[in-house]
Design a protein around this motif. Sequence first.
Motif, PDB file in Angstrom:
ATOM      1  N   TYR A 173       0.839  -1.206   0.000  1.00  0.00           N
ATOM      2  CA  TYR A 173       0.000   0.000   0.000  1.00  0.00           C
ATOM      3  C   TYR A 173       0.869   1.250   0.000  1.00  0.00           C
ATOM      4  CZ  TYR A 173      -4.140   2.773   1.518  1.00  0.00           C
ATOM      5  OH  TYR A 173      -5.181   3.663   1.621  1.00  0.00           O
ATOM      6  N   VAL A 174       1.899   1.261   0.839  1.00  0.00           N
ATOM      7  CA  VAL A 174       2.812   2.402   0.913  1.00  0.00           C
ATOM      8  C   VAL A 174       3.600   2.526  -0.386  1.00  0.00           C
ATOM      9  CG1 VAL A 174       4.857   3.336   2.068  1.00  0.00           C
ATOM     10  CG2 VAL A 174       3.002   2.348   3.427  1.00  0.00           C
ATOM     11  N   ALA A 175       4.048   1.408  -0.920  1.00  0.00           N
ATOM     12  CA  ALA A 175       4.802   1.437  -2.175  1.00  0.00           C
ATOM     13  C   ALA A 175       3.946   1.991  -3.314  1.00  0.00           C
ATOM     14  CB  ALA A 175       5.298   0.033  -2.516  1.00  0.00           C
ATOM     15  N   LEU A 176       2.674   1.603  -3.353  1.00  0.00           N
ATOM     16  CA  LEU A 176       1.769   2.120  -4.373  1.00  0.00           C
ATOM     17  C   LEU A 176       1.574   3.615  -4.208  1.00  0.00           C
ATOM     18  CD1 LEU A 176      -0.240   1.796  -6.683  1.00  0.00           C
ATOM     19  CD2 LEU A 176      -1.966   1.080  -5.007  1.00  0.00           C
ATOM     20  N   ALA A 177       1.405   4.071  -2.966  1.00  0.00           N
ATOM     21  CA  ALA A 177       1.226   5.501  -2.704  1.00  0.00           C
ATOM     22  C   ALA A 177       2.457   6.286  -3.163  1.00  0.00           C
ATOM     23  CB  ALA A 177       0.964   5.726  -1.224  1.00  0.00           C
ATOM     24  N   LYS A 178       3.636   5.766  -2.898  1.00  0.00           N
ATOM     25  CA  LYS A 178       4.877   6.435  -3.324  1.00  0.00           C
ATOM     26  C   LYS A 178       4.946   6.528  -4.849  1.00  0.00           C
ATOM     27  CE  LYS A 178       7.817   5.260   0.648  1.00  0.00           C
ATOM     28  NZ  LYS A 178       9.014   4.504   1.110  1.00  0.00           N
ATOM     29  N   GLN A 179       4.542   5.456  -5.517  1.00  0.00           N
ATOM     30  CA  GLN A 179       4.573   5.473  -6.977  1.00  0.00           C
ATOM     31  C   GLN A 179       3.578   6.488  -7.524  1.00  0.00           C
ATOM     32  OE1 GLN A 179       6.780   3.840  -9.032  1.00  0.00           O
ATOM     33  NE2 GLN A 179       5.839   5.212 -10.532  1.00  0.00           N
ATOM     34  N   MET A 180       2.420   6.591  -6.875  1.00  0.00           N
ATOM     35  CA  MET A 180       1.437   7.575  -7.323  1.00  0.00           C
ATOM     36  C   MET A 180       1.980   8.990  -7.185  1.00  0.00           C
ATOM     37  SD  MET A 180      -2.202   6.037  -5.952  1.00  0.00           S
ATOM     38  CE  MET A 180      -2.990   4.651  -6.779  1.00  0.00           C
ATOM     39  N   GLN A 181       2.722   9.244  -6.125  1.00  0.00           N
ATOM     40  CA  GLN A 181       3.358  10.560  -5.972  1.00  0.00           C
ATOM     41  C   GLN A 181       4.319  10.826  -7.126  1.00  0.00           C
ATOM     42  OE1 GLN A 181       5.077  10.620  -1.991  1.00  0.00           O
ATOM     43  NE2 GLN A 181       3.406  11.917  -1.266  1.00  0.00           N
ATOM     44  N   LYS A 182       5.100   9.824  -7.496  1.00  0.00           N
ATOM     45  CA  LYS A 182       6.035   9.976  -8.613  1.00  0.00           C
ATOM     46  C   LYS A 182       5.289  10.245  -9.918  1.00  0.00           C
ATOM     47  CE  LYS A 182       9.618   6.969  -6.645  1.00  0.00           C
ATOM     48  NZ  LYS A 182      10.389   5.694  -6.813  1.00  0.00           N
ATOM     49  N   ASP A 183       4.083   9.684 -10.008  1.00  0.00           N
ATOM     50  CA  ASP A 183       3.276   9.875 -11.216  1.00  0.00           C
ATOM     51  C   ASP A 183       2.421  11.147 -11.145  1.00  0.00           C
ATOM     52  OD1 ASP A 183       4.251   7.504 -12.309  1.00  0.00           O
ATOM     53  OD2 ASP A 183       2.669   6.285 -11.385  1.00  0.00           O
ATOM     54  N   LYS A 184       2.726  12.009 -10.159  1.00  0.00           N
ATOM     55  CA  LYS A 184       2.073  13.320 -10.012  1.00  0.00           C
ATOM     56  C   LYS A 184       0.583  13.205  -9.643  1.00  0.00           C
ATOM     57  CE  LYS A 184       5.993  15.057 -11.264  1.00  0.00           C
ATOM     58  NZ  LYS A 184       6.930  15.576 -10.221  1.00  0.00           N
ATOM     59  N   LEU A 185       0.230  12.135  -8.946  1.00  0.00           N
ATOM     60  CA  LEU A 185      -1.125  11.976  -8.429  1.00  0.00           C
ATOM     61  C   LEU A 185      -1.129  12.208  -6.920  1.00  0.00           C
ATOM     62  CD1 LEU A 185      -2.215   8.664 -10.211  1.00  0.00           C
ATOM     63  CD2 LEU A 185      -3.040  10.955 -10.762  1.00  0.00           C
ATOM     64  N   ILE A 186      -2.269  12.641  -6.396  1.00  0.00           N
ATOM     65  CA  ILE A 186      -2.480  12.612  -4.949  1.00  0.00           C
ATOM     66  C   ILE A 186      -2.736  11.144  -4.609  1.00  0.00           C
ATOM     67  CG2 ILE A 186      -3.949  13.339  -3.045  1.00  0.00           C
ATOM     68  CD1 ILE A 186      -4.822  15.725  -4.878  1.00  0.00           C
ATOM     69  N   PRO A 187      -1.902  10.498  -3.809  1.00  0.00           N
ATOM     70  CA  PRO A 187      -2.106   9.068  -3.570  1.00  0.00           C
ATOM     71  C   PRO A 187      -3.467   8.748  -2.953  1.00  0.00           C
ATOM     72  CG  PRO A 187       0.102   9.710  -2.922  1.00  0.00           C
ATOM     73  CD  PRO A 187      -0.645  10.976  -3.205  1.00  0.00           C
ATOM     74  N   ILE A 188      -3.822   9.464  -1.859  1.00  0.00           N
ATOM     75  CA  ILE A 188      -5.058   9.140  -1.137  1.00  0.00           C
ATOM     76  C   ILE A 188      -5.883  10.413  -0.952  1.00  0.00           C
ATOM     77  CG2 ILE A 188      -6.051   8.165   0.959  1.00  0.00           C
ATOM     78  CD1 ILE A 188      -3.364   6.712   1.403  1.00  0.00           C
ATOM     79  N   ALA A 189      -6.984  10.524  -1.675  1.00  0.00           N
ATOM     80  CA  ALA A 189      -7.892  11.652  -1.464  1.00  0.00           C
ATOM     81  C   ALA A 189      -8.429  11.563  -0.036  1.00  0.00           C
ATOM     82  CB  ALA A 189      -9.042  11.597  -2.465  1.00  0.00           C
ATOM     83  N   PHE A 190      -8.512  12.728   0.640  1.00  0.00           N
ATOM     84  CA  PHE A 190      -8.806  12.680   2.071  1.00  0.00           C
ATOM     85  C   PHE A 190      -9.518  13.947   2.497  1.00  0.00           C
ATOM     86  CE2 PHE A 190      -7.033  12.582   6.601  1.00  0.00           C
ATOM     87  CZ  PHE A 190      -7.856  11.543   6.999  1.00  0.00           C
ATOM     88  N   ALA A 191     -10.526  13.781   3.361  1.00  0.00           N
ATOM     89  CA  ALA A 191     -11.305  14.918   3.857  1.00  0.00           C
ATOM     90  C   ALA A 191     -11.840  14.590   5.243  1.00  0.00           C
ATOM     91  CB  ALA A 191     -12.468  15.220   2.915  1.00  0.00           C
ATOM     92  N   ASP A 192     -11.912  15.617   6.098  1.00  0.00           N
ATOM     93  CA  ASP A 192     -12.540  15.392   7.408  1.00  0.00           C
ATOM     94  C   ASP A 192     -13.207  16.652   7.958  1.00  0.00           C
ATOM     95  OD1 ASP A 192     -13.098  13.277   9.238  1.00  0.00           O
ATOM     96  OD2 ASP A 192     -11.892  14.325  10.730  1.00  0.00           O
ATOM     97  N   LYS A 193     -13.558  17.578   7.080  1.00  0.00           N
ATOM     98  CA  LYS A 193     -14.301  18.751   7.532  1.00  0.00           C
ATOM     99  C   LYS A 193     -15.631  18.341   8.153  1.00  0.00           C
ATOM    100  CE  LYS A 193     -16.016  23.261   5.952  1.00  0.00           C
ATOM    101  NZ  LYS A 193     -16.145  24.190   4.790  1.00  0.00           N
ATOM    102  N   ASP A 194     -16.207  17.252   7.642  1.00  0.00           N
ATOM    103  CA  ASP A 194     -17.496  16.775   8.121  1.00  0.00           C
ATOM    104  C   ASP A 194     -17.387  16.028   9.452  1.00  0.00           C
ATOM    105  OD1 ASP A 194     -18.912  17.401   5.478  1.00  0.00           O
ATOM    106  OD2 ASP A 194     -17.319  16.058   4.846  1.00  0.00           O
TER     107      ASP A 194
END
Length: 430
Positions: A173-194
Amino acid sequence: MSRRNLLRGTAISAGAVALPSLLTACGGGPADAGKTVAMGSNASDPVPKKAYGEAFKAYEKQSKEKRKVKVNTVDHNSFQENINRYLQSTPDDVFMWFAGYRMQFFAKKNLLHEISDLWSGFDGFSDAIKDQSTGEDGKQYFVPFYYYPWAVFHRRSVFQKYGYEAPKNLDEYVALAKQMQKDKLIPIAFADKDGWPAMGTFDYLNMRINGYEFHKALMAGEKAWNGTEVKEVFDTWRRLMPYHQEGANGRTWQEAAGALQKSEAGMAVFGLPQPGQQFPDDEREDLDFFVFPEINPEHGTDAVEAPIDGFLLAKKGKNLKDDKGMEAAKDLLKFLATAEAENTYLEHDPTNIAVHEEADTAKYSELQQKAVELVSSAKQISQFLDRDTRPDFASTVMIPALQSFIGNPKDIDGLVNDIERQKKTVFAAD
């Protein structure tokens, strides 16, 4: 209570009024008692609001007495945050809420009418579903309507474009997130205003690390929040935090789901309706998910979050002191407990799963079918943090605690000590 088969019986088959400080029922109440049922709705988002509206129209169409449903729609978060005061004032006759502990809590407070008499005539619900609709006194209070699983959602086309594969464990999971960063993506969309979205991530980390039984005990106030088990949860989350979308405390879940829909983010931990409702109909086939990855092999991916939503009868409902008003409200609940009602709803909101065993699943999308399989194959089912614990603890302690952690994930000791101190106070209350 064993929840291994909580949903197996059903899974195998098969304009908001914003009231920022206090929920109130529609003023005055219908003059024609017995002809109009007041419905308190938290379905403020467009897709479920329309779907519920169609279900209520179906009820009105088949009503021999020509009864109507008057809907009081309130912003979802305001509804949840002010539910206790709402129920103690003059609430609507019937209102939307959740199964399990969140229902049992208000039943114990004598804020709900029991509907055991209705349940004696219900069919199409598994024993486990009935169990989730039952109070601590053994009486039924809840009419279940649908459920939905939480998982890690993503776009198929994005995974195909970059050659991503669903991770099976935390390291992947962490390795995938790191690769997404390299590919200029936000790895995990995240919100908690609600206030509630981050609870899903906490629950999965906790159940993956410590197991479902620990989750239950922690939610019941029987385990220490400042123990090594919970510290490990926050330590693990802190490791993942660099891959989460920044500024989560100022972002709504709709905005986070929108980042996934726009292919700006690679993944998001959500319930099925959240991204499902943000994807246009012609794009929903591109939405997919994988189970939250394994962390501790002892617990694997056994537990799945699958909250159940439905309807309750308010003890102080404005029209329920009148026999005709009570009869009308119960008549509506009888209809909402049918496969016809669920079919009508799901025809307009294909982002949930029916709980009635006779509901028509022939039109389920591939995503819905996958959701059914995820839940039916789970060894344990949780209802979500703010549904598995006391509502006052969830709202007054855990929402600000998780938002504090998101804002500053460094002081874990201070965080968990503060949660434990407040927990002792809240759970000591009657």
